[in-house]
Enzyme design. Sequence first.
Site, PDB file in Angstrom:
ATOM      1  N   LYS A  14      -8.753  -2.516  -0.710  1.00 33.27           N
ATOM      2  CA  LYS A  14      -7.627  -1.954   0.044  1.00 33.27           C
ATOM      3  C   LYS A  14      -8.076  -0.774   0.906  1.00 33.27           C
ATOM      4  CE  LYS A  14      -5.027  -0.935  -3.556  1.00 33.27           C
ATOM      5  NZ  LYS A  14      -5.868  -1.382  -4.677  1.00 33.27           N
ATOM      6  N   ARG A  89       3.430   0.913  -6.145  1.00 33.80           N
ATOM      7  CA  ARG A  89       2.736   0.270  -7.249  1.00 33.80           C
ATOM      8  C   ARG A  89       3.711  -0.188  -8.314  1.00 33.80           C
ATOM      9  NH1 ARG A  89      -2.459   2.958  -6.328  1.00 33.80           N
ATOM     10  NH2 ARG A  89      -4.094   2.185  -7.684  1.00 33.80           N
ATOM     11  N   ARG A 124     -19.265   1.486  -6.825  1.00 30.70           N
ATOM     12  CA  ARG A 124     -18.562   2.217  -5.776  1.00 30.70           C
ATOM     13  C   ARG A 124     -18.946   3.703  -5.772  1.00 30.70           C
ATOM     14  NH1 ARG A 124     -12.209   1.136  -5.186  1.00 30.70           N
ATOM     15  NH2 ARG A 124     -11.836   2.264  -7.110  1.00 30.70           N
ATOM     16  N   ARG A 157     -16.035   8.035  -8.825  1.00 34.70           N
ATOM     17  CA  ARG A 157     -14.722   8.427  -9.325  1.00 34.70           C
ATOM     18  C   ARG A 157     -14.721   8.386 -10.847  1.00 34.70           C
ATOM     19  NH1 ARG A 157     -10.297   5.023  -5.996  1.00 34.70           N
ATOM     20  NH2 ARG A 157      -9.285   5.155  -8.023  1.00 34.70           N
ATOM     21  N   ARG A 168      -6.655   0.244 -15.824  1.00 35.28           N
ATOM     22  CA  ARG A 168      -6.085   0.103 -14.474  1.00 35.28           C
ATOM     23  C   ARG A 168      -5.758  -1.354 -14.169  1.00 35.28           C
ATOM     24  NH1 ARG A 168     -10.592   2.775 -11.181  1.00 35.28           N
ATOM     25  NH2 ARG A 168      -9.302   2.351  -9.361  1.00 35.28           N
TER      26      ARG A 168
HETATM   27  P1  AMP Z   1      -6.259   4.453  -6.175  1.00 35.85           P
HETATM   28  O1  AMP Z   1      -7.163   5.383  -5.438  1.00 35.85           O
HETATM   29  O2  AMP Z   1      -5.240   3.802  -5.303  1.00 35.85           O
HETATM   30  O3  AMP Z   1      -7.009   3.464  -7.020  1.00 35.85           O
HETATM   31  O4  AMP Z   1      -5.430   5.371  -7.204  1.00 35.85           O
HETATM   32  C1  AMP Z   1      -6.077   6.110  -8.220  1.00 35.85           C
HETATM   33  C2  AMP Z   1      -5.092   6.516  -9.287  1.00 35.85           C
HETATM   34  O5  AMP Z   1      -4.074   7.360  -8.726  1.00 35.85           O
HETATM   35  C3  AMP Z   1      -4.318   5.380  -9.960  1.00 35.85           C
HETATM   36  O6  AMP Z   1      -5.049   4.786 -11.012  1.00 35.85           O
HETATM   37  C4  AMP Z   1      -3.081   6.129 -10.460  1.00 35.85           C
HETATM   38  O7  AMP Z   1      -3.368   6.897 -11.610  1.00 35.85           O
HETATM   39  C5  AMP Z   1      -2.809   7.096  -9.320  1.00 35.85           C
HETATM   40  N1  AMP Z   1      -1.941   6.498  -8.292  1.00 35.85           N
HETATM   41  C6  AMP Z   1      -2.261   6.206  -7.003  1.00 35.85           C
HETATM   42  N2  AMP Z   1      -1.228   5.667  -6.346  1.00 35.85           N
HETATM   43  C7  AMP Z   1      -0.221   5.585  -7.236  1.00 35.85           C
HETATM   44  C8  AMP Z   1       1.123   5.097  -7.181  1.00 35.85           C
HETATM   45  N3  AMP Z   1       1.623   4.558  -6.046  1.00 35.85           N
HETATM   46  N4  AMP Z   1       1.863   5.175  -8.301  1.00 35.85           N
HETATM   47  C9  AMP Z   1       1.388   5.718  -9.436  1.00 35.85           C
HETATM   48  N5  AMP Z   1       0.144   6.180  -9.579  1.00 35.85           N
HETATM   49  C10 AMP Z   1      -0.659   6.136  -8.485  1.00 35.85           C
END
Ligand code: AMP
Length: 213
Positions: A14, A89, A124, A157, A168
């Site tokens: 993404k 999400r 990554r 990360r 996740r």
């Molecule tokens: P990402 O970088 O999109 O993989 O997001 C990393 C982490 O941020 C996720 O595993 C969640 O803990 C939190 N997070 C990001 N976007 C959301 C969302 N829309 N709703 C809830 N938690 C989020």
Amino acid sequence: MMKLILLGAPGAGKGTQAAIISKSLGIPTISTGEILRAAMKNGTPVGLKAKEYVESGRLVPDEVIIGIVKERLSEEDCANGYILDGMPRTIPQAEALEACGIDVDTAISIEISDDIIFDRITGRRLCTTCGAMYHVRSVPPIKEGICDTCGAALTRRKDDQPETVMVRLEVFHRDTERLKKFYETRGKLVVVNNQGSIEATTALISEALGVNL
Ligand code: AMP
């Protein structure tokens, strides 16, 4: 004017595709994950609240996310369109967008199987200074561990560790995958199968959107 949502499991690509679309169409990417990581790094109230959720791979409460996104979308650079990467999400997040009149054109779901995700995520690397993304095998930086763009050290990360990736993925299948149905019912869903290369996946998205990326 194009308002897009990128759906897909962690590691589906993404962020990578969002960066390409953003550059090509000249619209900003709103990545809730990136906003949260920046907030955590800076120790803001949102960052402090989000930390335990993000680091354990669980979802940050809807009201925190909805607040962040509403505020960000009201900024001037979003007036001509945007890409939402990693939001919504959950169904309540998607409903909250609709409730405040945020109507997207297309939700692109990037499909990928769980077993490919592990390889993707463990390789990554991220530049926390400029946000550039790398992969030790498929998108390596010129100099190992150093960002090509800004010269800062690359990091992994914290939530990209195998145990956290498992959580996740579970969260994705339990809460997020159902958003496909949500946008399908509204005639907005486009499904794209992740391809072997970044370019090939971009080509499919380009075709689906009817734009040149
Ligand atoms: P990402 O970088 O999109 O993989 O997001 C990393 C982490 O941020 C996720 O595993 C969640 O803990 C939190 N997070 C990001 N976007 C959301 C969302 N829309 N709703 C809830 N938690 C989020």
